[in-house]
Design an enzyme around this catalytic site. Structure first.
Site, PDB file in Angstrom:
ATOM      1  CG  HIS A 220      -0.459   0.205   2.524  1.00  0.00           C
ATOM      2  ND1 HIS A 220      -0.720   1.345   3.249  1.00  0.00           N
ATOM      3  CD2 HIS A 220       0.310  -0.567   3.318  1.00  0.00           C
ATOM      4  CE1 HIS A 220      -0.122   1.255   4.440  1.00  0.00           C
ATOM      5  NE2 HIS A 220       0.501   0.098   4.499  1.00  0.00           N
ATOM      6  CB  CYS A 347       2.298   2.703  11.199  1.00  0.00           C
ATOM      7  SG  CYS A 347       2.201   2.775   9.441  1.00  0.00           S
TER       8      CYS A 347
HETATM    9  N1  PLP Z   1       8.027  -0.048   8.168  1.00  0.00           N
HETATM   10  C1  PLP Z   1       7.964   1.232   7.757  1.00  0.00           C
HETATM   11  C2  PLP Z   1       9.227   1.983   7.513  1.00  0.00           C
HETATM   12  C3  PLP Z   1       6.718   1.847   7.570  1.00  0.00           C
HETATM   13  O1  PLP Z   1       6.665   3.113   7.153  1.00  0.00           O
HETATM   14  C4  PLP Z   1       5.539   1.098   7.809  1.00  0.00           C
HETATM   15  C5  PLP Z   1       4.222   1.740   7.694  1.00  0.00           C
HETATM   16  O2  PLP Z   1       4.100   2.942   7.642  1.00  0.00           O
HETATM   17  C6  PLP Z   1       5.677  -0.250   8.203  1.00  0.00           C
HETATM   18  C7  PLP Z   1       6.934  -0.782   8.387  1.00  0.00           C
HETATM   19  C8  PLP Z   1       4.470  -1.120   8.416  1.00  0.00           C
HETATM   20  O3  PLP Z   1       3.944  -1.482   7.167  1.00  0.00           O
HETATM   21  P1  PLP Z   1       2.429  -2.021   7.021  1.00  0.00           P
HETATM   22  O4  PLP Z   1       1.551  -0.817   7.151  1.00  0.00           O
HETATM   23  O5  PLP Z   1       2.367  -2.599   5.639  1.00  0.00           O
HETATM   24  O6  PLP Z   1       2.237  -3.031   8.077  1.00  0.00           O
END
Ligand code: PLP
Length: 404
Positions: A220, A347
């Site tokens: 995404h 997140c």
């Molecule tokens: N790692 C990084 C650097 C991120 O920016 C994000 C989400 O923003 C994630 C991991 C987590 O990814 P996901 O939303 O696909 O779980």
């Protein structure tokens, strides 16, 4: 609405939506089934695997589909540390594990190297390793968010089982020197994982050239569907599966595949591979315009992370601090005007805690509190950028006037 929060998530391409809808409709076969109706699903999943492999510079059978960046990071950090430990135990049997409900470490502590500015998906996995008895070394970034290869080198010991450092930071956009970390890891025979969630589909990656053993990506973040991701695992490395069951994904990640999501992510990967260079040029020009317009209209603006003219910054990232302004108040006022942006990582938001990334790169609490992340995509236009700059400047002036 002006959407400037593309580091949090991106708008799926129309072709992605079409592909997802197709798999939710008539192409609903289970890829594991043996009749010919299922062949279509199986070959679509394989095509997606090839498209993702092209983005990572790997072979298709080194790509495993997951539910997103978080699962990939968890699997890589935990699985990578345990794999590294098992390798270490072959050469140094004093490193041991007891299997009393969970694997706990006894004897000398195996060591893992990471940074203080990782995403919580890595940071919290590291805390778990620590609870299990690992030593976790968290390296400091410099004031631009760069982790120094010599600090990585100096942290390596004969107990090191894993190095995990992100490719680019999701808040301030700094791109790390992962080729150097990979070289150091390979020279010492240590496993190297990188969280490439912000770069896969945006920056050139070659896992072979960069000596990367494990790489996390998320659909995404490059105009694919949410809840989709990949973990690249270099051939020859056997990680313990995190999810067990029917043995899908070559036994590595059980559960019927998320065919619509995987196929949608494959379409996004295909477009990313073709358009990456021109997109990056277009997006970085927009970002530079946004910074110029805001700085022309507003005093007391600070750029966080690397300067715009280096290659060490994500094309779409503009992370600013405004003196005398609370980032959260600015965010709320911009939201009322239909501008979507963020004070940090979507997140990890929730609560008013200062960003761990900003706290690691900057000691000035006013600058940390006054920060705003604007992240752009290929779908933004110059007129949106000019309108956003105007409104951000107006709101900064307003907030300063009421706090005087
Ligand atoms: N790692 C990084 C650097 C991120 O920016 C994000 C989400 O923003 C994630 C991991 C987590 O990814 P996901 O939303 O696909 O779980």
């Amino acid at each position: 609405m002006i959407y400037l929060d593309n580091a949090a998530t991106t708008m799926p391409y129309g072709k992605v939506v079409e592909a997802v809808t197709g798999c939710l409709g008539e192409d609903y076969g289970n890829p594991s089934a043996s009749y010919s109706f299922a062949h279509e699903a199986r070959s679509s999943v394989w095509k997606a695997r090839e498209a993702l492999a092209l983005l990572a510079g790997s072979d298709a059978d080194e790509i495993y589909f997951t539910s997103g960046g978080t699962e990939s990071d968890n699997t890589a950090v935990y699985g990578g540390a345990m794999y590294g430990l098992s390798k270490l135990r072959n050469t140094a049997p004093s490193f041991s594990i007891t299997h009393d409900r969970h694997p706990y470490i006894c004897g000398p502590k195996p060591s893992v190297i990471t940074s203080k500015i990782e995403h919580p998906a890595v940071l919290n996995s590291m805390t778990r390793l620590e609870d299990m008895g690992f030593e976790v070394i968290r390296l400091d970034p410099d004031s631009e968010g760069r982790i120094s290869p010599s600090d990585v080198s100096n942290a390596v010991s004969d107990r090191t089982v894993l190095i995990s450092i992100m490719h680019a930071n999701n808040e301030i956009g700094t791109i790390e020197d992962i080729a150097s970390f990979g070289r150091i890891a390979r020279e010492h025979g240590i496993l190297f994982h990188t969280d490439a969630v912000q770069t896969l589909g945006h920056e050139h990656i070659d896992v072979k050239e960069m000596n990367i053993d494990l790489l996390s990506g998320s659909g995404h973040k490059f105009h694919g569907p949410k809840g989709t991701g990949i973990l690249y695992v270099r051939r020859g490395i056997r990680l313990d599966p995190f999810i067990v069951g029917g043995g899908q994904e070559n036994g590595f990640r059980s559960g019927t595949e998320n065919v619509p999501g995987i196929v949608g992510m494959g379409v996004a990967a295909d477009i990313a591979a073709r358009c990456m260079d021109s997109d990056r040029q277009y997006i970085s020009a927009l970002r530079d315009r946004l910074f110029k317009r805001i700085s022309e209209k507003t005093a007391g603006v600070f750029l966080n992370g690397c300067s715009l003219d280096t290659g060490n910054r994500l094309a779409g990232n503009l992370h600013l601090s405004f003196s005398g302004v609370e980032g959260t108040s600015l965010l709320i006022r911009l939201d009322m005007r239909g501008i979507c942006c963020s004070t940090g990582s979507a997140c990890s938001q929730g609560g008013d805690r200062p960003s761990h990334v900003m706290s690691a790169v900057c000691k000035d609490s006013e600058r940390i509190r006054g920060s705003l992340r604007l992240s752009l995509s290929k779908f933004n236009t110059e007129s949106e950028i000019d309108a956003a700059a105007e409104q951000i400047s107006e709101e900064v002036s307003f907030l300063r006037s009421v706090s005087d």
